[in-house]
Motif scaffolding. Structure first.
Motif, mmCIF file in Angstrom:
data_model
loop_
_atom_site.group_PDB
_atom_site.id
_atom_site.type_symbol
_atom_site.label_atom_id
_atom_site.label_comp_id
_atom_site.label_asym_id
_atom_site.label_seq_id
_atom_site.Cartn_x
_atom_site.Cartn_y
_atom_site.Cartn_z
ATOM 1 N N SER A 167 -5.144 3.490 10.901
ATOM 2 C CA SER A 167 -4.021 3.792 11.789
ATOM 3 C C SER A 167 -3.843 5.287 12.052
ATOM 4 O O SER A 167 -3.182 5.667 13.015
ATOM 5 N N ASN A 168 -4.426 6.146 11.212
ATOM 6 C CA ASN A 168 -4.310 7.590 11.432
ATOM 7 C C ASN A 168 -5.435 8.155 12.294
ATOM 8 O O ASN A 168 -5.470 9.365 12.538
ATOM 9 N N THR A 198 -3.340 -5.117 9.018
ATOM 10 C CA THR A 198 -3.233 -4.354 10.263
ATOM 11 C C THR A 198 -2.161 -4.989 11.148
ATOM 12 O O THR A 198 -1.865 -6.175 11.032
ATOM 13 N N GLN A 209 -11.835 9.181 5.695
ATOM 14 C CA GLN A 209 -11.562 7.783 5.379
ATOM 15 C C GLN A 209 -12.757 7.142 4.688
ATOM 16 O O GLN A 209 -12.591 6.298 3.795
ATOM 17 N N GLN A 214 -3.569 3.775 3.992
ATOM 18 C CA GLN A 214 -3.498 4.419 5.308
ATOM 19 C C GLN A 214 -3.715 5.925 5.179
ATOM 20 O O GLN A 214 -4.407 6.546 5.978
ATOM 21 N N SER A 221 2.089 -5.801 4.423
ATOM 22 C CA SER A 221 1.771 -4.791 3.415
ATOM 23 C C SER A 221 2.391 -5.142 2.070
ATOM 24 O O SER A 221 1.785 -4.913 1.016
ATOM 25 N N ASP A 265 -5.036 -1.284 3.349
ATOM 26 C CA ASP A 265 -3.693 -1.270 3.934
ATOM 27 C C ASP A 265 -3.674 -0.354 5.161
ATOM 28 O O ASP A 265 -3.502 0.853 5.043
ATOM 29 N N GLU A 266 -3.900 -0.939 6.339
ATOM 30 C CA GLU A 266 -3.933 -0.218 7.614
ATOM 31 C C GLU A 266 -4.744 1.076 7.504
ATOM 32 O O GLU A 266 -4.251 2.161 7.816
#
Length: 365
Positions: free
Chosen positions: A174-175, A203, A152, A94, A55, A170-171
């Motif tokens: 992930s949520n 990721t 998203q 994220q 990141s 950036d990821e």
């Protein structure tokens, strides 16, 4: 119409190049002399364990962190000292960071509005992004009325309307829960096919990396361990870290000893391919074999003894977990080939599927 053609059909070919890039926070160096070239239009994934610097490296490209030393080039232009807004990038985080009191359309167009773009221009860009992301039915809704996956998509739409040269993720998934992650992964892959922009995606999930990437960059402790296509990294890892990180279940690592006719594992000599830098006979090595590359030993081949600890039936695949010598081992078998706990099987492997590593865990070739 011209703007729509530009958004949907003209591929942006802005590459990204990092030249000896390092980043320190005080006395702690988190990125160490990274050299990397990303071709225009590539989908590149930075992957590695937590704390590896992926990141931070993305934020250095974005300009959200200052480079301690080295250069960042985008589309051939040195942007090391440029503000993020002048780099031709758009970033998806994220967290969705949507304004709850605004509609989907207002959220997507807010950045353009602040930049002073005309209402008609903003509306056109928002409509184009909504078409790409299938958000037309949600433009008048507010974020609280949307699912996580829809929110998203709105965040991605907010990036699309800027028509950037390079997308940075950036990821972003992930949520989301497991099912939504799969759906959104497919949508992001389709988005890349439609837009053709350079995309850099961070990721810790190697499955996301394998399924999305044209090229994977594996990071550890702020350094690049290996760069290559998913198949290159899976089939031909440079070291044990890459072999163990890429692939699920991971590669098996067994103790071996070099012999004149191959490598000895658990008292059995396995034939290996020709090696340019073959270690002397008697040298201890690590032997890497993927779970799916084992097979039940055929007549005439000395079997490697595998003691079954337990089995796992997953519908389309079955796995046996046990030991070869003192090392744990996973074997992928046909769904009907489950063996009871405590049984012993004789295994074989094709020489082309054996990877050898030295005591420094580096590949022997």
């Amino acid at each position: 119409m011209n703007e729509q053609v530009n958004l949907h059909h003209i591929q942006k070919q802005a590459g990204v190049r990092l030249k000896r890039v390092s980043k320190s926070f005080g006395t702690v160096q988190v990125i160490r002399d990274v050299d990397l070239e990303i071709e225009g239009g590539e989908f590149v994934v930075f992957v590695g364990p937590s704390g590896c610097g992926k990141s931070t490296l993305l934020r250095l490209i974005a300009g959200l962190e200052e480079v301690t030393c080295g250069d960042v080039l985008i589309a051939g232009k040195d942007v090391t000292e440029e503000d993020p807004s002048d780099r031709g990038i758009a970033m998806v985080f994220q967290t969705y960071a949507l304004y709850p009191h605004m509609t989907v359309a207002q959220n997507m167009g807010f950045g353009l509005k602040v930049a002073g773009r005309s209402k008609s221009d903003v509306a056109a860009k928002v409509q184009q992004a909504a078409d790409v992301l299938q958000l037309n039915d949600y433009l008048d809704r507010r974020p609280g009325q949307l699912s996580g996956g829809q929110r998203q998509r709105v965040a991605i739409g907010r990036a699309i309307v800027r028509d950037p040269d390079v997308f940075l993720f950036d990821e972003p998934l992930s949520n989301l829960d497991a099912e939504l992650r799969v759906d959104m992964r497919i949508e992001i892959a389709r988005l890349h096919q439609k837009l053709g922009n350079t995309m850099i995606y961070v990721t810790h999930d190697q499955t996301e990396a394998m399924t999305l990437a044209d090229k994977i960059v594996v990071l550890r402790d702020g350094r690049i361990e290996q760069v290559g296509s998913p198949s290159d990294l899976y089939d031909d890892p440079d070291n044990m870290f890459v072999g163990g990180f890429i692939g699920s279940p991971k590669m098996n690592f067994l103790d071996g000893i070099m012999r004149s006719d191959g490598v000895e594992v658990a008292g059995i000599v396995l034939e290996t391919t020709a090696l340019t830098n073959r270690p002397p006979d008697g040298t201890p090595v690590f032997v890497g074999i993927r779970p799916e590359h084992w097979h039940l030993s055929e007549d005439g081949q000395p079997p490697v003894p595998f003691h079954v600890g337990f089995s796992e039936f997953l519908g389309g695949a079955s796995y046996l977990y046990g030991n070869i010598g003192e090392k744990s081992c996973t074997v992928n078998v046909e769904r009907g080939a489950i063996s009871p706990r405590g049984s012993m099987l004789g295994l074989g492997v094709d020489k082309n599927h054996i990877c050898l590593f030295d005591q420094d865990e580096q590949r022997i070739r």
